[in-house]
Write a protein that holds these residues in place. Structure first.
Motif, short mmCIF file in Angstrom:
data_model
loop_
_atom_site.label_atom_id
_atom_site.label_comp_id
_atom_site.label_asym_id
_atom_site.label_seq_id
_atom_site.Cartn_x
_atom_site.Cartn_y
_atom_site.Cartn_z
N GLY A 1 2.16 -0.67 -8.22
CA GLY A 1 2.67 -1.96 -7.80
C GLY A 1 3.03 -2.87 -8.96
N SER B 1 9.33 -7.54 -4.38
CA SER B 1 8.60 -7.54 -3.11
C SER B 1 7.85 -6.23 -2.87
CB SER B 1 9.56 -7.81 -1.95
OG SER B 1 10.59 -6.84 -1.90
N THR C 1 4.89 -6.00 -5.28
CA THR C 1 3.85 -6.95 -4.87
C THR C 1 3.06 -6.43 -3.68
OG1 THR C 1 5.12 -8.84 -5.68
CG2 THR C 1 3.43 -9.29 -4.03
N SER C 2 3.77 -5.87 -2.71
CA SER C 2 3.11 -5.35 -1.50
C SER C 2 2.17 -4.20 -1.85
CB SER C 2 4.16 -4.88 -0.49
OG SER C 2 4.97 -5.95 -0.06
N ALA D 1 -1.90 -4.12 -1.52
CA ALA D 1 -2.57 -3.04 -0.79
C ALA D 1 -3.72 -2.46 -1.61
CB ALA D 1 -1.57 -1.94 -0.43
N GLY E 1 0.20 -12.66 -3.46
CA GLY E 1 0.78 -13.04 -2.17
C GLY E 1 1.74 -14.22 -2.30
#
Length: 256
Positions: free
Chosen positions: A119, A130, A133-134, A138, A202
């Motif tokens: 990530g 995005s 970041t996701s 996780a 986030g």
């Protein structure tokens, strides 16, 4: 006043944190070698990652160093394994096989490590951050689940130990009672740190939290310094040595 990356204050704080983690790495190595607690090698690796991460920050590469973000995974691995060894030496294995518990926690850390590295790297190389970041969030979420599971496991172990006849080995600074309290605090520090990182990612790489380096220095760097200092002085190897003094305890010599 906010401490922003690239300022003189940020540079000095990074150097200071890097130096502290270097000292902690040396201290942990010395105790690991002396007490032969080889599972603590992960803490040493984590401290080295912290050192390189903060030195890169001091060199002007920002506060989102991959090393600093993933280092707590290594730090927590030794903490998880230390409880497994304590369970083995206290011979309280009926509630769950200690090797199974240790394996699950370590496996979770491996998964978290892979997700966070992927990530962070994607977030740095791709214009659209995005996806990176996701994936990072996780990985951090896996760590949060690990923290909660480990805290719960420690409570279960604590209750089992309280019913055991080995009261003498639970007394004193290096008794198992004090060490379990240390584990509660360490897990709480890891939990707060991971919550902060989830909020940070986030909000976004360019969000307010990410741009104010003071948050990272206090809610990550400082918390990890406290955690590694605590386990240096309340070292599991010293707790295991304390167990040897309990004549009721059938001590096993194999390391986890």
């Amino acid at each position: 006043m906010a401490v922003n990356g690239g300022t003189h204050s940020s540079h000095q704080i990074s150097i200071t944190l890097g130096t502290i983690f270097c000292v902690l790495a040396i201290g942990h190595f010395a105790l690991m070698w002396w007490l032969k607690t080889w599972m603590m090698v992960f803490i040493i690796a984590g401290c080295i990652l912290e050192v390189t991460g903060y030195l890169s920050t001091a060199a002007g590469y920002g506060t989102q160093s991959v090393q600093v973000i993933v280092a707590p995974i290594f730090l927590s691995t030794s903490v998880y394994m230390s409880l497994g060894t304590l369970i083995k030496r206290m011979d309280v294995k009926d509630f769950i096989p200690f090797r199974t518990a240790s394996f699950c926690f370590v496996l979770g850390n491996v998964v978290s490590l892979g997700l966070q590295i992927a990530g962070v790297v994607l977030g740095k190389v791709q214009e659209d951050k995005s996806l990176g970041t996701s994936i990072t969030i996780a990985g951090l979420a896996v760590q949060l689940v690990q923290d909660l599971a480990f805290f719960t496991t420690t409570i279960v172990v604590h209750k089992k130990f309280l019913k055991s006849p080995f009261f003498e080995s639970g007394k004193g600074v290096y008794g198992w009672k004090n060490y379990l309290m240390t584990l509660y605090i360490l897990t709480s520090l890891f939990f707060v740190r991971n919550c902060f990182r989830i909020v940070q990612f986030g909000i976004g790489w360019n969000g307010y939290v990410a741009r104010q380096a003071a948050f990272a220095y206090t809610l990550d760097g400082l918390l990890m310094v406290i955690a590694m200092t605590m386990i240096l002085f309340i070292h599991p190897g010293l707790v295991y040595s304390r167990l040897k003094a309990d004549p009721l305890l059938e001590h096993t010599s194999n390391e986890l």
